[in-house]
Design an enzyme around this catalytic site. Structure first.
Site, PDB file in Angstrom:
ATOM      1  CD  GLU A  93      43.777  52.090  31.245  1.00 54.41           C
ATOM      2  OE1 GLU A  93      44.475  51.979  30.509  1.00 54.41           O
ATOM      3  OE2 GLU A  93      43.866  52.019  32.268  1.00 54.41           O
ATOM      4  CG  HIS A 123      47.877  52.925  32.062  1.00 54.52           C
ATOM      5  ND1 HIS A 123      46.833  51.789  31.582  1.00 54.52           N
ATOM      6  CD2 HIS A 123      48.765  52.293  32.454  1.00 54.52           C
ATOM      7  CE1 HIS A 123      47.610  50.607  31.943  1.00 54.52           C
ATOM      8  NE2 HIS A 123      48.732  50.759  32.497  1.00 54.52           N
TER       9      HIS A 123
END
Length: 530
Positions: A263, A281
């Site tokens: 990420e 997220h």
């Protein structure tokens, strides 16, 4: 002079006001955390630093903060804080582990519905002016079996909400007790049973060496055809490439992911596959959750700076400054004993018994108990701390008992830990030498004298020739250096153990070679926070 706190990330106005109402001199500069040099130039003025995820608390930043006493993270994750460096400099690191539980659980439920009814694809199609009513055939969740991997705080909420939706829920969690499962209204099963029975699988465990790729290609193949998989916990729990292949083959009907192995996720094997829902997220991204964690961190930091009270600290026991000087080595002994048993136990723990003998029995046992329990729980809950560990143990129905004893034996004091499950009992004891270094002095009732290292290997076997040579040769041939080697046995020809202090964690292939010799009853790599 009033304590000074810097808020370097976005935090709610209500949280800023809490600091002011409590008499804290607060500076609110929410963009400062993104500018490392500017933050380093300012941080030396402050006693406290309140952050979210943008600010990186590095060793370099801490070196520029001689007055800093506490870092408060509004949220649970503290990957952006160098906790080891903070500990060395006496800076407490706090988080707010319970503020976003409901929000994350709700996001998992939302993604479950989205993938079951193909809502994102249907939404895009309709916005495009199409009317493809027959194209989007979903499935009902009512009556389906939900497999919950990890029934802790967030997973427990998911269980309760799924039961309310009329789903059958099976849960896999090594620390889930039968009583806790009954209260949640779920059936406790092993992982293979969950994989075989679940129509939908949702993950709610931290990322550890034990849980990394818990849904590997092999385990995905064990699932029933048409399963749907949801991950709102941590990237890396699922082999994304293997899942993508299972989606293409039709074995897996759909997937919904909020977290990814890397990420920010600008690419993933799951992107642009039919039946896959992805979000960036967003598990904790609600107004309520952001407000809750902000208010909590403001209260916790104010309490510490004004009264010395410590709440949700990740790197400090709840002891006074006077106690800490004496108890420091024993806190480490307690933690290492718990970590040893926690890493060796893969089934629900029913009872933890702690015996304090000699000088240590006169100390603050509450803090020592918390350190033991945190060590035990850390194997499957790396975010656990000395404050939250006893709560987690109580929620899972673990009985905790403590015994004080006057000095017996050769040591001025020692701590013995006994952990019981439904099928077995494990015991380990340790002491602190005069130099403050922890030592293991007994395992399984067998006396030893073992230094504690970051990387260790524990083996058990029947006492017979050749075992020591096999250990040394196998590790040596594969480039694993032994820093220290401790042996023990009950009687000649009976149970024997070895505890090796290694320079590095041995690769799985090396462990498999040792197991393949047939000499060992168990071969277990261990890690310790030394």
């Amino acid at each position: 002079m009033a304590p000074r706190v810097l808020i370097s990330d976005k935090l709610s106005d209500a949280a800023v006001q809490i600091f002011r109402d409590r008499g804290i001199d607060v500076t609110f500069e929410p963009g400062l955390g993104k500018d490392k040099e500017a933050l380093a130039a300012r941080i030396g003025e402050f006693d406290g630093l309140a952050i979210r995820s943008a600010t990186k608390v590095t060793e370099k930043l801490l070196a520029a903060a001689p007055n800093l006493k506490v870092v408060g993270r509004a949220g649970i994750g503290t990957d952006n804080v160098d906790k080891e460096a903070a500990s060395r400099r006496g800076v407490i690191v706090m988080n707010t582990p319970y503020g976003n539980m409901i929000t994350t659980a709700e996001h998992a439920i939302a993604l479950m519905f989205a993938v079951a009814r193909q809502i994102p694809e249907a939404n895009a199609s309709t916005h495009a002016g199409k009317w493809e009513k027959s194209r989007f055939m979903g499935v009902e969740l009512t009556g389906k079996t939900l497999g919950v991997v990890g029934a802790g705080n967030i997973g427990g909420i998911v269980c309760q909400k799924a039961v309310g939706l009329g789903m059958k829920v099976v849960a896999y969690d090594p620390f889930l007790s039968e009583d806790r499962a009954a209260k949640l209204g779920v059936e406790k099963v092993d992982l293979d049973t969950l994989l075989a029975r679940a129509d939908v699988i949702t993950l709610h465990v931290p990322l550890t060496e034990q849980t990394r790729n818990i849904l590997s290609a092999e385990n995905i193949a064990k699932t029933k055809k048409g399963v749907r998989i949801v991950n709102c916990a941590r990237g890396g729990l699922v082999d994304e490439a293997a899942l993508a292949q299972a989606l293409r083959s039709g074995h897996v009907a759909g997937a919904a992911f909020d977290v990814f192995a890397e990420e920010p996720a600008t690419a993933s094997p799951l992107f642009n596959l039919p039946g896959v829902v992805v979000t960036p997220h967003l598990g904790a991204a609600t107004t309520e959750a952001q407000e809750n964690v902000a208010l909590q961190v403001a209260e916790q930091m104010s309490d510490y700076l004004l009264t010395g009270a410590v709440t949700n600290a990740l790197n400090m026991p709840s002891v006074t400054a006077e106690e800490a000087k004496v108890m420091g080595p024993w806190i480490k002994v307690a933690e290492h004993l718990g970590a040893f048993v926690g890493q060796m136990t893969d089934e629900p723990i029913k009872a933890i018994e702690i015996v304090y003998n000699g000088v240590v029995s006169k100390m603050n046992l509450e803090a020592l108990n918390c350190s033991v329990i945190a060590g035990v729980m850390a194997a499957t809950n790396p975010d656990v701390n000395m404050v939250s560990a006893p709560v987690l143990a109580r929620e899972r129905g673990v009985e905790i008992s403590t015994t004080r004893q006057d000095k017996t034996g050769a040591f001025e004091g020692y701590v013995k830990l006994v952990v019981r499950t439904a099928t077995r009992e494990r015991s380990v004891a340790g002491t602190a030498f005069s130099d403050g270094k922890p030592r293991f002095i007994q395992i399984k009732g067998i006396n030893i004298d073992a230094e504690v290292g970051a990387h260790m290997l524990y083996t058990t076997n029947k006492d017979k020739p050749g075992v020591i040579g096999t250990l040394g040769v196998t590790l040596g041939e594969n480039g694993v250096n032994i820093a220290n080697f401790t042996l023990g046995r009950s009687d000649q020809g009976r149970d024997a153990i070895a505890l090796l202090y290694l320079d590095e964690q041995p690769p799985k292939a090396v462990l498999d070679k040792l197991r393949a010799t047939g000499l060992f009853q168990s071969v277990a790599p261990l890690r310790f926070n030394v």
